[in-house]
Write an enzyme that holds these catalytic residues in place. Structure first.
Site, PDB file in Angstrom:
ATOM      1  N   ASN A   1      -4.828 -13.914  11.303  1.00 26.76           N
ATOM      2  CA  ASN A   1      -3.656 -14.448  10.603  1.00 26.76           C
ATOM      3  C   ASN A   1      -2.338 -13.863  11.088  1.00 26.76           C
ATOM      4  O   ASN A   1      -1.338 -14.587  11.197  1.00 26.76           O
ATOM      5  CB  ASN A   1      -3.790 -14.189   9.102  1.00 26.76           C
ATOM      6  CG  ASN A   1      -4.945 -14.938   8.493  1.00 26.76           C
ATOM      7  OD1 ASN A   1      -4.977 -16.156   8.504  1.00 26.76           O
ATOM      8  ND2 ASN A   1      -5.921 -14.210   7.971  1.00 26.76           N
TER       9      ASN A   1
ATOM     10  N   SER B   1       7.438  -4.698   9.381  1.00 31.77           N
ATOM     11  CA  SER B   1       7.205  -3.918   8.165  1.00 31.77           C
ATOM     12  C   SER B   1       7.400  -2.434   8.400  1.00 31.77           C
ATOM     13  O   SER B   1       7.236  -1.933   9.527  1.00 31.77           O
ATOM     14  CB  SER B   1       5.763  -4.158   7.689  1.00 31.77           C
ATOM     15  OG  SER B   1       5.396  -3.260   6.666  1.00 31.77           O
TER      16      SER B   1
ATOM     17  N   TYR C   1      -2.695  -3.343   8.919  1.00 34.03           N
ATOM     18  CA  TYR C   1      -1.549  -4.235   8.697  1.00 34.03           C
ATOM     19  C   TYR C   1      -0.362  -3.800   9.559  1.00 34.03           C
ATOM     20  O   TYR C   1       0.302  -4.630  10.201  1.00 34.03           O
ATOM     21  CB  TYR C   1      -1.179  -4.215   7.213  1.00 34.03           C
ATOM     22  CG  TYR C   1       0.079  -4.971   6.864  1.00 34.03           C
ATOM     23  CD1 TYR C   1       0.114  -6.361   6.903  1.00 34.03           C
ATOM     24  CD2 TYR C   1       1.231  -4.292   6.467  1.00 34.03           C
ATOM     25  CE1 TYR C   1       1.266  -7.048   6.558  1.00 34.03           C
ATOM     26  CE2 TYR C   1       2.381  -4.966   6.125  1.00 34.03           C
ATOM     27  CZ  TYR C   1       2.398  -6.346   6.174  1.00 34.03           C
ATOM     28  OH  TYR C   1       3.543  -7.028   5.849  1.00 34.03           O
TER      29      TYR C   1
ATOM     30  N   LYS D   1       1.829  -5.750  12.618  1.00 38.32           N
ATOM     31  CA  LYS D   1       3.276  -5.930  12.659  1.00 38.32           C
ATOM     32  C   LYS D   1       3.871  -5.368  13.946  1.00 38.32           C
ATOM     33  O   LYS D   1       4.789  -5.954  14.541  1.00 38.32           O
ATOM     34  CB  LYS D   1       3.916  -5.295  11.429  1.00 38.32           C
ATOM     35  CG  LYS D   1       3.603  -6.034  10.141  1.00 38.32           C
ATOM     36  CD  LYS D   1       4.024  -7.494  10.218  1.00 38.32           C
ATOM     37  CE  LYS D   1       3.792  -8.244   8.937  1.00 38.32           C
ATOM     38  NZ  LYS D   1       4.231  -9.664   9.017  1.00 38.32           N
TER      39      LYS D   1
END
Length: 255
Positions: free
Chosen positions: A84, A109, A145, A149
């Protein structure tokens, strides 16, 4: 600006801040992962960023992409961020290049640099700390995560160099709607208000730049992310500051 701006991830927190804050300034096209539970005031599509045909349709006639979509969970499993967040970002960049998009604003982020904090906490979160990140440092992701990023920033670097698309990566801090988080030093240091979030993305849509990495926080007294670059390059003028609130969540009397 009369040209269409594509906003992916339009239902999330950042997307909501943008829609509510500058929703009347642009000819938007929204992308939602699932059908929205409200009636959007602009045209929209529903689907996944990994869908190449849908992304080609989404980018058609678009001048700017504001890309927020992806798995936002800090503990997201690798398979999800790989598909994703990393592959999805590559798919939408390809569609943007094919459609002649001029500007790409990517929601990076604070987690892309999370391990800068590891040996410095909690002092790094306090006003007297002199440590500051300015966007020129290499990533030090704090989780999967964050890796995704950092990868998104690198993908943007390639597409800028290869295709001359303008790219702004915004390392978003701790976005909350009403007030800074109570009794949470890290959250206060990287706080981003909804109105500053909307304004920062407005400036990223409007400004002229080549390739940038900037931090997305309000102008907090206590911070370890520099705002020099977004102020200088984007014309960012944040209005909020976590120090201007009591931590019962109310603004101080003088504000």
């Amino acid at each position: 600006m009369d040209d269409t701006v594509l906003l992916t991830g339009a239902k999330g927190a950042v997307g909501t801040a943008i829609r509510e804050g500058i929703g009347d300034k642009y000819d938007w096209r929204y992308l939602f992962h699932n059908p929205p539970p409200f009636d959007p005031d602009h045209p929209y599509l529903v689907g996944d960023v990994v869908d190449e045909e849908l992304m080609a349709e989404a980018c058609e006639g678009v001048s700017t992409v504001v890309h927020l979509a992806g798995d936002p969970r800090r503990d997201a499993p690798w398979d999800s961020v790989l598909d994703n967040n990393i592959h999805g970002t590559k798919v939408i960049y390809d569609a943007a290049i094919d459609a002649g998009v001029e500007t790409f604003v990517f929601a990076s982020s604070n987690h892309a640099v999370g391990h800068f904090e590891t040996e410095r906490e909690p002092d790094i979160y306090r006003e007297e700390s002199e440590f500051m990140l300015d966007g020129m440092e290499l990533p030090r992701p704090g989780n999967h995560y964050g890796i995704s990023k950092a990868a998104g920033e690198l993908i943007g670097r390639y597409y800028h160099d290869e295709h001359d698309i303008s790219v702004c990566n915004i390392r978003i801090g701790n976005l909350t709607r009403d007030h800074p988080p109570k009794e949470y030093e890290r959250g206060q240091a990287m706080w981003l208000s909804y109105r500053d979030c909307a304004h920062l993305h407005d400036r990223a849509i409007q400004a002229d730049y080549d390739y940038e990495i900037v931090y997305g926080i309000s102008d907090n007294d206590r911070k370890y992310y520099s705002l020099e670059r977004p102020k200088e390059v984007l014309g960012y003028e944040p209005r909020d500051n976590s120090a201007e609130y009591t931590f019962e969540g109310e603004p101080k009397d003088e504000v």
